[in-house]
Design a protein around this motif. Structure first.
Motif, PDB file in Angstrom:
ATOM      1  N   SER A  44       6.182  -8.645   0.167  1.00  0.00           N
ATOM      2  CA  SER A  44       7.026  -7.575   0.698  1.00  0.00           C
ATOM      3  C   SER A  44       6.393  -6.831   1.866  1.00  0.00           C
ATOM      4  O   SER A  44       7.083  -6.192   2.649  1.00  0.00           O
ATOM      5  CB  SER A  44       7.377  -6.584  -0.421  1.00  0.00           C
ATOM      6  OG  SER A  44       6.193  -6.033  -0.984  1.00  0.00           O
ATOM      7  N   ASP A  45       5.060  -6.905   2.000  1.00  0.00           N
ATOM      8  CA  ASP A  45       4.398  -6.239   3.128  1.00  0.00           C
ATOM      9  C   ASP A  45       4.336  -7.131   4.363  1.00  0.00           C
ATOM     10  O   ASP A  45       3.747  -6.758   5.371  1.00  0.00           O
ATOM     11  CB  ASP A  45       2.995  -5.770   2.739  1.00  0.00           C
ATOM     12  CG  ASP A  45       2.123  -6.892   2.205  1.00  0.00           C
ATOM     13  OD1 ASP A  45       2.535  -8.070   2.281  1.00  0.00           O
ATOM     14  OD2 ASP A  45       1.027  -6.594   1.690  1.00  0.00           O
ATOM     15  N   GLY A  46       4.935  -8.304   4.301  1.00  0.00           N
ATOM     16  CA  GLY A  46       5.038  -9.181   5.466  1.00  0.00           C
ATOM     17  C   GLY A  46       4.022 -10.289   5.551  1.00  0.00           C
ATOM     18  O   GLY A  46       4.197 -11.221   6.326  1.00  0.00           O
ATOM     19  N   PHE A  47       2.950 -10.229   4.771  1.00  0.00           N
ATOM     20  CA  PHE A  47       1.947 -11.289   4.811  1.00  0.00           C
ATOM     21  C   PHE A  47       2.521 -12.595   4.255  1.00  0.00           C
ATOM     22  O   PHE A  47       3.356 -12.588   3.350  1.00  0.00           O
ATOM     23  CB  PHE A  47       0.714 -10.913   3.990  1.00  0.00           C
ATOM     24  CG  PHE A  47      -0.149  -9.845   4.608  1.00  0.00           C
ATOM     25  CD1 PHE A  47      -0.812 -10.074   5.796  1.00  0.00           C
ATOM     26  CD2 PHE A  47      -0.293  -8.614   3.988  1.00  0.00           C
ATOM     27  CE1 PHE A  47      -1.605  -9.093   6.369  1.00  0.00           C
ATOM     28  CE2 PHE A  47      -1.084  -7.625   4.549  1.00  0.00           C
ATOM     29  CZ  PHE A  47      -1.739  -7.864   5.751  1.00  0.00           C
ATOM     30  N   ILE A  48       2.044 -13.698   4.800  1.00  0.00           N
ATOM     31  CA  ILE A  48       2.353 -15.018   4.248  1.00  0.00           C
ATOM     32  C   ILE A  48       1.121 -15.507   3.514  1.00  0.00           C
ATOM     33  O   ILE A  48       0.019 -15.507   4.065  1.00  0.00           O
ATOM     34  CB  ILE A  48       2.762 -16.006   5.359  1.00  0.00           C
ATOM     35  CG1 ILE A  48       4.076 -15.537   5.999  1.00  0.00           C
ATOM     36  CG2 ILE A  48       2.909 -17.412   4.802  1.00  0.00           C
ATOM     37  CD1 ILE A  48       4.518 -16.360   7.179  1.00  0.00           C
ATOM     38  N   TRP A  49       1.305 -15.911   2.256  1.00  0.00           N
ATOM     39  CA  TRP A  49       0.215 -16.375   1.407  1.00  0.00           C
ATOM     40  C   TRP A  49       0.353 -17.866   1.191  1.00  0.00           C
ATOM     41  O   TRP A  49       1.420 -18.355   0.813  1.00  0.00           O
ATOM     42  CB  TRP A  49       0.247 -15.638   0.068  1.00  0.00           C
ATOM     43  CG  TRP A  49       0.072 -14.158   0.201  1.00  0.00           C
ATOM     44  CD1 TRP A  49       1.041 -13.233   0.477  1.00  0.00           C
ATOM     45  CD2 TRP A  49      -1.149 -13.426   0.107  1.00  0.00           C
ATOM     46  NE1 TRP A  49       0.504 -11.973   0.539  1.00  0.00           N
ATOM     47  CE2 TRP A  49      -0.846 -12.051   0.314  1.00  0.00           C
ATOM     48  CE3 TRP A  49      -2.482 -13.785  -0.161  1.00  0.00           C
ATOM     49  CZ2 TRP A  49      -1.810 -11.049   0.276  1.00  0.00           C
ATOM     50  CZ3 TRP A  49      -3.444 -12.786  -0.203  1.00  0.00           C
ATOM     51  CH2 TRP A  49      -3.109 -11.446   0.022  1.00  0.00           C
ATOM     52  N   ASP A  87       6.514  -4.174  -8.568  1.00  0.00           N
ATOM     53  CA  ASP A  87       5.589  -3.099  -8.185  1.00  0.00           C
ATOM     54  C   ASP A  87       4.615  -3.542  -7.095  1.00  0.00           C
ATOM     55  O   ASP A  87       3.580  -2.909  -6.882  1.00  0.00           O
ATOM     56  CB  ASP A  87       4.814  -2.599  -9.411  1.00  0.00           C
ATOM     57  CG  ASP A  87       3.921  -3.677 -10.009  1.00  0.00           C
ATOM     58  OD1 ASP A  87       4.009  -4.850  -9.584  1.00  0.00           O
ATOM     59  OD2 ASP A  87       3.130  -3.350 -10.920  1.00  0.00           O
ATOM     60  N   SER A  88       4.952  -4.639  -6.407  1.00  0.00           N
ATOM     61  CA  SER A  88       4.165  -5.180  -5.285  1.00  0.00           C
ATOM     62  C   SER A  88       2.822  -5.782  -5.716  1.00  0.00           C
ATOM     63  O   SER A  88       1.929  -5.945  -4.889  1.00  0.00           O
ATOM     64  CB  SER A  88       3.924  -4.107  -4.210  1.00  0.00           C
ATOM     65  OG  SER A  88       5.154  -3.643  -3.692  1.00  0.00           O
ATOM     66  N   TYR A  92      -3.355  -9.344  -7.971  1.00  0.00           N
ATOM     67  CA  TYR A  92      -3.993  -8.778  -6.782  1.00  0.00           C
ATOM     68  C   TYR A  92      -3.191  -7.577  -6.322  1.00  0.00           C
ATOM     69  O   TYR A  92      -1.993  -7.680  -6.059  1.00  0.00           O
ATOM     70  CB  TYR A  92      -4.048  -9.833  -5.673  1.00  0.00           C
ATOM     71  CG  TYR A  92      -4.628  -9.355  -4.359  1.00  0.00           C
ATOM     72  CD1 TYR A  92      -6.006  -9.293  -4.156  1.00  0.00           C
ATOM     73  CD2 TYR A  92      -3.795  -8.980  -3.305  1.00  0.00           C
ATOM     74  CE1 TYR A  92      -6.545  -8.874  -2.944  1.00  0.00           C
ATOM     75  CE2 TYR A  92      -4.324  -8.560  -2.092  1.00  0.00           C
ATOM     76  CZ  TYR A  92      -5.692  -8.508  -1.919  1.00  0.00           C
ATOM     77  OH  TYR A  92      -6.214  -8.088  -0.722  1.00  0.00           O
ATOM     78  N   LYS A  93      -3.857  -6.409  -6.276  1.00  0.00           N
ATOM     79  CA  LYS A  93      -3.192  -5.195  -5.807  1.00  0.00           C
ATOM     80  C   LYS A  93      -4.231  -4.251  -5.226  1.00  0.00           C
ATOM     81  O   LYS A  93      -5.339  -4.135  -5.751  1.00  0.00           O
ATOM     82  CB  LYS A  93      -2.439  -4.522  -6.963  1.00  0.00           C
ATOM     83  CG  LYS A  93      -1.504  -3.411  -6.502  1.00  0.00           C
ATOM     84  CD  LYS A  93      -0.613  -2.924  -7.634  1.00  0.00           C
ATOM     85  CE  LYS A  93       0.399  -1.909  -7.116  1.00  0.00           C
ATOM     86  NZ  LYS A  93       1.295  -1.438  -8.197  1.00  0.00           N
ATOM     87  N   HIS A  94      -3.858  -3.602  -4.125  1.00  0.00           N
ATOM     88  CA  HIS A  94      -4.741  -2.659  -3.427  1.00  0.00           C
ATOM     89  C   HIS A  94      -6.082  -3.322  -3.082  1.00  0.00           C
ATOM     90  O   HIS A  94      -7.136  -2.689  -3.167  1.00  0.00           O
ATOM     91  CB  HIS A  94      -4.979  -1.413  -4.278  1.00  0.00           C
ATOM     92  CG  HIS A  94      -3.725  -0.684  -4.664  1.00  0.00           C
ATOM     93  ND1 HIS A  94      -2.743  -0.342  -3.753  1.00  0.00           N
ATOM     94  CD2 HIS A  94      -3.293  -0.235  -5.873  1.00  0.00           C
ATOM     95  CE1 HIS A  94      -1.765   0.291  -4.373  1.00  0.00           C
ATOM     96  NE2 HIS A  94      -2.071   0.365  -5.651  1.00  0.00           N
ATOM     97  N   ASP A 112       3.800 -12.015 -20.832  1.00  0.00           N
ATOM     98  CA  ASP A 112       4.266 -10.634 -20.696  1.00  0.00           C
ATOM     99  C   ASP A 112       3.260  -9.899 -19.818  1.00  0.00           C
ATOM    100  O   ASP A 112       2.132  -9.644 -20.227  1.00  0.00           O
ATOM    101  CB  ASP A 112       4.365  -9.966 -22.070  1.00  0.00           C
ATOM    102  CG  ASP A 112       5.005  -8.580 -22.014  1.00  0.00           C
ATOM    103  OD1 ASP A 112       4.827  -7.881 -20.995  1.00  0.00           O
ATOM    104  OD2 ASP A 112       5.669  -8.195 -22.991  1.00  0.00           O
ATOM    105  N   THR A 113       3.653  -9.560 -18.594  1.00  0.00           N
ATOM    106  CA  THR A 113       2.724  -8.937 -17.643  1.00  0.00           C
ATOM    107  C   THR A 113       2.466  -7.470 -17.965  1.00  0.00           C
ATOM    108  O   THR A 113       1.597  -6.844 -17.355  1.00  0.00           O
ATOM    109  CB  THR A 113       3.246  -9.069 -16.208  1.00  0.00           C
ATOM    110  OG1 THR A 113       4.580  -8.544 -16.145  1.00  0.00           O
ATOM    111  CG2 THR A 113       3.254 -10.525 -15.764  1.00  0.00           C
ATOM    112  N   ASN A 114       3.216  -6.908 -18.886  1.00  0.00           N
ATOM    113  CA  ASN A 114       2.981  -5.521 -19.292  1.00  0.00           C
ATOM    114  C   ASN A 114       1.901  -5.419 -20.368  1.00  0.00           C
ATOM    115  O   ASN A 114       1.075  -4.505 -20.343  1.00  0.00           O
ATOM    116  CB  ASN A 114       4.282  -4.896 -19.803  1.00  0.00           C
ATOM    117  CG  ASN A 114       5.344  -4.793 -18.730  1.00  0.00           C
ATOM    118  OD1 ASN A 114       5.091  -4.314 -17.640  1.00  0.00           O
ATOM    119  ND2 ASN A 114       6.538  -5.272 -19.041  1.00  0.00           N
ATOM    120  N   THR A 115       1.905  -6.361 -21.313  1.00  0.00           N
ATOM    121  CA  THR A 115       0.974  -6.290 -22.438  1.00  0.00           C
ATOM    122  C   THR A 115      -0.154  -7.308 -22.369  1.00  0.00           C
ATOM    123  O   THR A 115      -1.172  -7.145 -23.035  1.00  0.00           O
ATOM    124  CB  THR A 115       1.732  -6.509 -23.761  1.00  0.00           C
ATOM    125  OG1 THR A 115       2.266  -7.850 -23.775  1.00  0.00           O
ATOM    126  CG2 THR A 115       2.866  -5.516 -23.906  1.00  0.00           C
TER     127      THR A 115
END
Length: 201
Positions: A66-71, A110-111, A125-127, A166-169
């Motif tokens: 969503s921030d425009g980068f291509i992975w 949540d990006s 991967y975040k921040h 489950d990415t929450n738990t």
């Protein structure tokens, strides 16, 4: 964020050409399209390979966050492309990676980026920080999302080729082919569609 290059206004679509190991990205001058002119004649195609900075000509998958980068994923690590520069994340600069075998990438609401690997399990991967979410499983690709935001993934396991996470738990369950099919029948899962930040394919 993606940097402007020449008159590039917006990258709208990605074209992967995996013929003879070549990698290409198509650029769209979307604000200047003329409806009565040749559609394809209004697009330009620029090519990148190892001679222009791409770490490897073999690319397994591509995903635009969503921030425009291509992975880009492959056997030489995870590669981030900003429209000008390729940045590699490998065992050399990401200590938790056990190998450079990276299979696929997707993004949650949540990006957070979610990354499947052949040897290091499921990562997020975040921040600017990588974390190992589930270790010791040889994941392959993201297949579907659950109603709660988790993922159905494929894995290198002959008896239970699928796994639901489950990415929450952090809970996960191995699934057979029949168990996977029953989840689709019960509409528990939604097939993943590779889209850009505006919902386009």
């Amino acid at each position: 964020m993606l940097k402007k290059r020449n008159k590039l206004i917006y990258i709208r679509s990605i074209l992967l050409i995996l013929i003879l190991g070549n990698f290409s990205i198509s650029h769209s001058y979307s604000q200047n399209l003329k409806p009565n002119s040749n559609f394809f004649g209004q697009y330009t195609l620029e090519h990148w390979d190892i001679n222009s900075g791409l770490p490897s000509d073999l690319v397994l998958s591509a995903f635009q966050s969503s921030d425009g980068f291509i992975w880009l994923t492959g056997y030489t690590g995870l590669i981030r492309f900003d429209g000008v520069t390729f940045t590699s994340f490998t065992t050399r600069n990401v200590p938790l990676l056990e190998s450079d075998n990276i299979s696929a990438v997707t993004e949650s609401s949540d990006s957070t980026l979610w990354i499947t690997t052949g040897n290091t399990g499921l990562l997020n991967y975040k921040h600017g920080v990588f974390q190992q979410f589930i270790p010791n499983i040889r994941f392959r690709d993201f297949i579907a999302t659950t109603k709660t935001g988790g993922y159905l993934l494929s894995q290198n396991n002959a008896l239970t080729p699928f796994i639901i996470v489950d990415t929450n738990t952090g809970d996960f369950k191995n699934l057979t082919l029949n168990e996977r099919d029953s989840l689709f029948i019960n509409q528990t899962l939604h097939i993943n569609r590779r889209t850009d930040s505006k919902g386009g394919i």
